[in-house]
Design a protein around this motif. Structure first.
Motif, short mmCIF file in Angstrom:
data_model
loop_
_atom_site.label_atom_id
_atom_site.label_comp_id
_atom_site.label_asym_id
_atom_site.label_seq_id
_atom_site.Cartn_x
_atom_site.Cartn_y
_atom_site.Cartn_z
N LEU A 3 -47.34 11.44 -55.80
CA LEU A 3 -47.07 10.38 -54.83
C LEU A 3 -45.60 9.98 -54.90
O LEU A 3 -45.07 9.68 -55.96
CB LEU A 3 -47.95 9.16 -55.11
N GLY A 4 -44.92 10.01 -53.76
CA GLY A 4 -43.51 9.68 -53.73
C GLY A 4 -42.59 10.88 -53.78
O GLY A 4 -41.38 10.76 -53.58
N TYR A 5 -43.16 12.08 -54.05
CA TYR A 5 -42.33 13.28 -54.03
C TYR A 5 -41.90 13.56 -52.60
O TYR A 5 -42.69 13.48 -51.66
CB TYR A 5 -43.12 14.50 -54.53
N THR A 6 -40.65 13.92 -52.39
CA THR A 6 -40.17 14.31 -51.07
C THR A 6 -38.96 15.20 -51.23
O THR A 6 -38.24 15.12 -52.23
CB THR A 6 -39.82 13.06 -50.22
N LEU A 7 -38.75 16.09 -50.27
CA LEU A 7 -37.62 17.01 -50.34
C LEU A 7 -36.35 16.25 -49.98
O LEU A 7 -36.19 15.80 -48.85
CB LEU A 7 -37.83 18.19 -49.39
N ASN A 8 -35.46 16.11 -50.92
CA ASN A 8 -34.28 15.27 -50.76
C ASN A 8 -33.11 15.98 -50.10
O ASN A 8 -32.45 15.45 -49.22
CB ASN A 8 -33.86 14.73 -52.14
N HIS A 9 -32.82 17.22 -50.52
CA HIS A 9 -31.67 17.91 -49.94
C HIS A 9 -31.81 19.43 -50.08
O HIS A 9 -32.58 19.93 -50.88
CB HIS A 9 -30.36 17.45 -50.59
N MET A 50 -25.49 5.01 -51.73
CA MET A 50 -26.41 4.20 -52.52
C MET A 50 -27.86 4.61 -52.28
O MET A 50 -28.70 4.51 -53.17
CB MET A 50 -26.23 2.71 -52.18
N GLU A 51 -28.15 5.10 -51.06
CA GLU A 51 -29.52 5.49 -50.72
C GLU A 51 -29.77 6.98 -50.94
O GLU A 51 -30.84 7.49 -50.60
CB GLU A 51 -29.80 5.16 -49.25
N ARG A 52 -28.80 7.68 -51.52
CA ARG A 52 -28.90 9.14 -51.63
C ARG A 52 -30.14 9.59 -52.39
O ARG A 52 -30.73 10.63 -52.10
CB ARG A 52 -27.65 9.69 -52.32
N GLY A 53 -30.57 8.80 -53.38
CA GLY A 53 -31.73 9.18 -54.16
C GLY A 53 -33.05 8.83 -53.50
O GLY A 53 -34.11 9.05 -54.08
N ASN A 54 -32.99 8.27 -52.28
CA ASN A 54 -34.22 7.88 -51.59
C ASN A 54 -34.14 8.27 -50.12
O ASN A 54 -34.54 7.53 -49.23
CB ASN A 54 -34.44 6.37 -51.73
N ARG A 55 -33.60 9.46 -49.88
CA ARG A 55 -33.43 9.94 -48.51
C ARG A 55 -34.00 11.34 -48.38
O ARG A 55 -34.25 12.03 -49.36
CB ARG A 55 -31.94 9.97 -48.12
N GLU A 56 -34.19 11.77 -47.13
CA GLU A 56 -34.64 13.12 -46.85
C GLU A 56 -33.61 13.82 -45.97
O GLU A 56 -32.86 13.19 -45.23
CB GLU A 56 -35.99 13.10 -46.12
N GLY A 57 -33.59 15.15 -46.04
CA GLY A 57 -32.78 15.93 -45.12
C GLY A 57 -31.29 15.95 -45.39
O GLY A 57 -30.51 16.24 -44.48
N LEU A 58 -30.88 15.67 -46.61
CA LEU A 58 -29.45 15.75 -46.92
C LEU A 58 -29.05 17.21 -47.15
O LEU A 58 -29.87 18.06 -47.44
CB LEU A 58 -29.12 14.93 -48.17
#
Length: 250
Positions: A75-81, A139-147
């Motif tokens: 839960l909470g896993y997401t593809l960040n970059h 600041m939001e880099r660790g909680n974003r998608e599609g970077l």
């Protein structure tokens, strides 16, 4: 009953009927999409085998997902970059920034030779239309998608360009109006490998990027690509030749 009441009743019945038709149509879309794969059959050698479970010898074969709930521990896993090796960070920033609208988060220079750079679309809308300054995005880099992360060692050719069996295929980009996007990219001199509505050139880099080992294998896969709507896509290349598949929102 007054004429006004009759009119209201007819309007109500018509609205209910239209709503029923719309709901039925929307409900049938997934089934229709799946049936297109089965009804437009493509025969191949019956002695061939498929690496996919529950598949048949009739292709294309649509296999709907049937996974159960994911492990609760994820839960909470997401593809960040995604990360690409590039030869020139300046050209890369111009392409992904000016052409694709990504914002520059930061560049980190480890030494005079090796650098990495992060870019991404602003989170103010589906198309990154909302403005966010770089500090907020960092600041939001660790909680974003599609970077996107770009790594470069000055003076070298990215290994992805010299390894013919690299597992990288392509990136995917969604745009609200693909014809407008194509016209804009043409005006900017972008390398458009395949335009909207065009067939794929079998001598281009697209077949290999899609995993086809040769021209014959690619031609065998054409019916399936047609069903997927691939000819309505646009394929462009970044300064290092990495392919991006551009699809219109739906």
């Amino acid at each position: 009953m007054s004429m006004f009441s009759k009119h209201s009743e007819h309007l109500l019945i018509t609205t209910m009927l239209l709503n029923s038709i719309i709901l039925f149509t929307l409900g049938a879309l997934p089934v229709t999409f799946a049936c297109n794969f089965h009804n437009t059959v493509y025969k191949r050698d019956t002695n061939s085998t498929s690496p996919y479970p529950n598949s048949t010898s009739t292709y294309p074969n649509f296999i709907p997902g049937a996974d159960g709930p994911a492990d609760s521990a994820t839960l909470g896993y997401t593809l960040n970059h995604h990360a690409l090796l590039v030869s020139n960070l300046t050209q890369t920033r111009e392409f992904y920034g000016d052409v694709l609208g990504m914002r520059h988060l930061f560049t980190f220079e480890l030494n005079p030779h090796w650098s990495l750079m992060f870019m991404g679309h602003a989170q103010g809308g589906k198309n990154g239309t909302g403005f966010q300054d770089a500090d907020t995005m960092v600041m939001e880099r660790g909680n974003r998608e599609g970077l996107m992360e770009f790594l470069s060692y000055a003076g070298t050719t990215p290994p992805t360009q010299t390894r013919p069996h690299s597992s990288f295929s392509h990136l995917g980009l969604i745009v609200p109006d693909i014809q407008a996007a194509q016209a804009r990219m043409e005006a900017k001199g972008v390398n458009i490998v395949k335009r909207v509505g065009d067939a794929v050139d079998p001598t281009s880099s697209i077949p290999a990027a899609l995993g086809f080992p040769d021209t014959m294998a690619f031609e065998e896969g054409i019916p399936g690509l047609q069903i997927l709507g691939f000819y309505g896509y646009m394929i462009i290349a970044d300064p290092d030749g990495n392919l991006l598949e551009v699809i219109e929102q739906y």
